[in-house]
Motif scaffolding. Structure first.
Motif, PDB file in Angstrom:
ATOM      1  N   GLN A   1       0.829  -1.210   0.000  1.00 33.77           N
ATOM      2  CA  GLN A   1       0.000   0.000   0.000  1.00 33.77           C
ATOM      3  C   GLN A   1       0.858   1.252   0.000  1.00 33.77           C
ATOM      4  O   GLN A   1       0.541   2.236  -0.684  1.00 33.77           O
ATOM      5  CB  GLN A   1      -0.938  -0.023   1.210  1.00 33.77           C
ATOM      6  CG  GLN A   1      -2.048  -1.060   1.125  1.00 33.77           C
ATOM      7  CD  GLN A   1      -2.834  -1.199   2.409  1.00 33.77           C
ATOM      8  OE1 GLN A   1      -2.436  -0.678   3.466  1.00 33.77           O
ATOM      9  NE2 GLN A   1      -3.953  -1.898   2.355  1.00 33.77           N
ATOM     10  N   GLU A   2       1.946   1.226   0.782  1.00 30.32           N
ATOM     11  CA  GLU A   2       2.852   2.380   0.818  1.00 30.32           C
ATOM     12  C   GLU A   2       3.499   2.606  -0.546  1.00 30.32           C
ATOM     13  O   GLU A   2       3.604   3.745  -1.016  1.00 30.32           O
ATOM     14  CB  GLU A   2       3.926   2.160   1.890  1.00 30.32           C
ATOM     15  CG  GLU A   2       3.397   2.261   3.319  1.00 30.32           C
ATOM     16  CD  GLU A   2       4.413   1.788   4.345  1.00 30.32           C
ATOM     17  OE1 GLU A   2       5.534   1.412   3.935  1.00 30.32           O
ATOM     18  OE2 GLU A   2       4.084   1.787   5.545  1.00 30.32           O
ATOM     19  N   HIS A   3       3.940   1.506  -1.182  1.00 33.16           N
ATOM     20  CA  HIS A   3       4.555   1.627  -2.506  1.00 33.16           C
ATOM     21  C   HIS A   3       3.535   2.131  -3.525  1.00 33.16           C
ATOM     22  O   HIS A   3       3.858   2.969  -4.384  1.00 33.16           O
ATOM     23  CB  HIS A   3       5.107   0.277  -2.950  1.00 33.16           C
ATOM     24  CG  HIS A   3       6.286  -0.183  -2.156  1.00 33.16           C
ATOM     25  ND1 HIS A   3       6.677  -1.500  -2.079  1.00 33.16           N
ATOM     26  CD2 HIS A   3       7.156   0.508  -1.377  1.00 33.16           C
ATOM     27  CE1 HIS A   3       7.741  -1.599  -1.301  1.00 33.16           C
ATOM     28  NE2 HIS A   3       8.044  -0.397  -0.859  1.00 33.16           N
ATOM     29  N   SER A   4       2.305   1.620  -3.424  1.00 37.19           N
ATOM     30  CA  SER A   4       1.255   2.039  -4.351  1.00 37.19           C
ATOM     31  C   SER A   4       0.944   3.524  -4.177  1.00 37.19           C
ATOM     32  O   SER A   4       0.787   4.259  -5.155  1.00 37.19           O
ATOM     33  CB  SER A   4      -0.005   1.204  -4.123  1.00 37.19           C
ATOM     34  OG  SER A   4      -1.052   1.628  -4.953  1.00 37.19           O
ATOM     35  N   ALA A   5       0.859   3.955  -2.898  1.00 35.37           N
ATOM     36  CA  ALA A   5       0.579   5.367  -2.624  1.00 35.37           C
ATOM     37  C   ALA A   5       1.717   6.256  -3.145  1.00 35.37           C
ATOM     38  O   ALA A   5       1.478   7.333  -3.697  1.00 35.37           O
ATOM     39  CB  ALA A   5       0.385   5.587  -1.126  1.00 35.37           C
ATOM     40  N   LYS A   6       2.946   5.768  -2.993  1.00 33.74           N
ATOM     41  CA  LYS A   6       4.097   6.535  -3.477  1.00 33.74           C
ATOM     42  C   LYS A   6       4.061   6.648  -4.995  1.00 33.74           C
ATOM     43  O   LYS A   6       4.296   7.723  -5.560  1.00 33.74           O
ATOM     44  CB  LYS A   6       5.396   5.860  -3.024  1.00 33.74           C
ATOM     45  CG  LYS A   6       6.643   6.632  -3.408  1.00 33.74           C
ATOM     46  CD  LYS A   6       7.893   5.937  -2.870  1.00 33.74           C
ATOM     47  CE  LYS A   6       9.147   6.709  -3.258  1.00 33.74           C
ATOM     48  NZ  LYS A   6      10.374   6.043  -2.751  1.00 33.74           N
ATOM     49  N   ARG A   7       3.749   5.513  -5.663  1.00 35.35           N
ATOM     50  CA  ARG A   7       3.674   5.541  -7.130  1.00 35.35           C
ATOM     51  C   ARG A   7       2.559   6.466  -7.601  1.00 35.35           C
ATOM     52  O   ARG A   7       2.724   7.210  -8.575  1.00 35.35           O
ATOM     53  CB  ARG A   7       3.445   4.122  -7.666  1.00 35.35           C
ATOM     54  CG  ARG A   7       4.671   3.228  -7.597  1.00 35.35           C
ATOM     55  CD  ARG A   7       4.483   1.986  -8.456  1.00 35.35           C
ATOM     56  NE  ARG A   7       3.359   1.179  -8.000  1.00 35.35           N
ATOM     57  CZ  ARG A   7       3.449   0.206  -7.104  1.00 35.35           C
ATOM     58  NH1 ARG A   7       4.615  -0.062  -6.543  1.00 35.35           N
ATOM     59  NH2 ARG A   7       2.375  -0.496  -6.764  1.00 35.35           N
ATOM     60  N   ARG A   8       1.413   6.416  -6.906  1.00 42.97           N
ATOM     61  CA  ARG A   8       0.300   7.300  -7.275  1.00 42.97           C
ATOM     62  C   ARG A   8       0.701   8.766  -7.119  1.00 42.97           C
ATOM     63  O   ARG A   8       0.402   9.600  -7.969  1.00 42.97           O
ATOM     64  CB  ARG A   8      -0.927   7.009  -6.393  1.00 42.97           C
ATOM     65  CG  ARG A   8      -1.773   5.856  -6.883  1.00 42.97           C
ATOM     66  CD  ARG A   8      -2.918   5.582  -5.920  1.00 42.97           C
ATOM     67  NE  ARG A   8      -3.785   6.729  -5.721  1.00 42.97           N
ATOM     68  CZ  ARG A   8      -4.779   7.068  -6.526  1.00 42.97           C
ATOM     69  NH1 ARG A   8      -5.053   6.353  -7.597  1.00 42.97           N
ATOM     70  NH2 ARG A   8      -5.530   8.134  -6.251  1.00 42.97           N
ATOM     71  N   GLY A   9       1.382   9.056  -6.008  1.00 44.23           N
ATOM     72  CA  GLY A   9       1.819  10.433  -5.778  1.00 44.23           C
ATOM     73  C   GLY A   9       2.787  10.902  -6.849  1.00 44.23           C
ATOM     74  O   GLY A   9       2.697  12.039  -7.331  1.00 44.23           O
ATOM     75  N   GLN A  10       3.704  10.025  -7.234  1.00 39.98           N
ATOM     76  CA  GLN A  10       4.666  10.378  -8.282  1.00 39.98           C
ATOM     77  C   GLN A  10       3.967  10.592  -9.619  1.00 39.98           C
ATOM     78  O   GLN A  10       4.321  11.506 -10.370  1.00 39.98           O
ATOM     79  CB  GLN A  10       5.717   9.267  -8.399  1.00 39.98           C
ATOM     80  CG  GLN A  10       6.670   9.202  -7.214  1.00 39.98           C
ATOM     81  CD  GLN A  10       7.557   7.973  -7.263  1.00 39.98           C
ATOM     82  OE1 GLN A  10       7.258   6.981  -7.939  1.00 39.98           O
ATOM     83  NE2 GLN A  10       8.666   8.017  -6.535  1.00 39.98           N
TER      84      GLN A  10
END
Length: 280
Positions: A122-131
């Motif tokens: 979830q953290e990686h997904s949120a980071k990718r979404r933010g990027q």
């Protein structure tokens, strides 16, 4: 005799509770709900640990535990997850009477590892979404700055459509359109932002600016009056409405709102000027 009957009834009730929990665990497993499966399996194992006397039902219960452990160990998601963390020993669970505590510990540890992996994903997904959001915003700004408006609008609309559930995103896209002079697109975004986040006062204010700048005074008026209903009347708000009506040449309304502003703040100089100018 009575004691034996009571004991038999208790053992039957304990065995029934264990069977029910095993059945629940296998049902959750079939539905791919591993967390609930583990909880139900641990409930069944906990009962087995605390209810050592099961009488004639013991053999059946042991067989059900063995089948449950085999099913769990063969489940594709379990096999895949274990492989992913380097556990290839099979089967993961093997039931043997007396090993219930070991199985509870294994299942609990597995659940904790799965939850930890889920959090990381979830953290990686949120980071990718933010990027991704920042990349589209950057490209949108660059194209608008270069007056490549069609491409800029595509990127910024993509931001609004993909991330519009986040408060402030649609409003910020509208602000970029407003800054670029794309008033129609800006007003559309502010209207959507107000619809989704009615407490966003900045979206109301920017929406009013957009409609006002287009000369769409009726729509700007609707937002002004809607903002007063939503957030209450304040001296500066009433003053702004008075100035707006004066610009629209609705002098009676401008006078009325200038007076409302002064009722709340008698020292508001601009409101006095409007009132005195229209009071002649």
């Amino acid at each position: 005799m009575m004691h034996r009957k009571v004991d038999r009834q208790r053992m039957e009730a304990d065995a029934r509770a264990i069977r029910e929990n095993i059945s629940r665990a296998r049902g959750y497993l079939r539905r791919d709900d591993l967390y609930r499966c583990i909880d139900a399996a641990n409930d069944a194992l906990g009962l087995k640990i605390s209810r050592t006397a099961l009488g004639l039902a013991r053999s059946e219960v042991d067989l059900l535990f063995a089948e449950m452990c085999d099913d769990f160990s063969r489940h594709p998601r379990v096999v895949s997850f274990l492989s992913g963390i380097g556990i290839t020993t099979t089967p993961f669970l093997r039931y043997k009477p007396g090993d219930e505590i070991i199985l509870v510990k294994r299942l609990t540890a597995l659940r904790l590892k799965m939850e930890e992996a889920e959090r990381r994903d979830q953290e990686h997904s949120a980071k990718r979404r933010g990027q991704q959001k920042e990349e589209w915003l950057r490209l949108g700004r660059e194209h608008l700055a270069q007056q490549s408006f069609p491409k800029g609008k595509v990127y910024l609309r993509r931001v609004a459509e993909t991330f519009g559930a986040e408060e402030g995103v649609i409003r910020d896209v509208g602000a970029l359109f407003l800054e670029a002079g794309l008033l129609t697109e800006a007003a559309e975004m502010f209207s959507l932002a107000i619809e989704r986040f009615p407490n966003d006062q900045q979206a109301w204010r920017l929406g009013i600016d957009a409609w006002d700048s287009m000369g769409e005074f009726k729509k700007a008026e609707e937002l002004y009056l809607g903002a007063v209903r939503s957030f209450g009347g304040h001296p500066k708000t009433f003053l702004n409405i008075a100035k707006f009506y004066l610009k629209w040449n609705r002098k009676d309304d401008a006078y009325d709102y200038a007076c409302r502003a002064l009722d709340q703040d008698p020292d508001l100089a601009e409101a006095k000027e409007i009132r005195d100018k229209l009071d002649r």
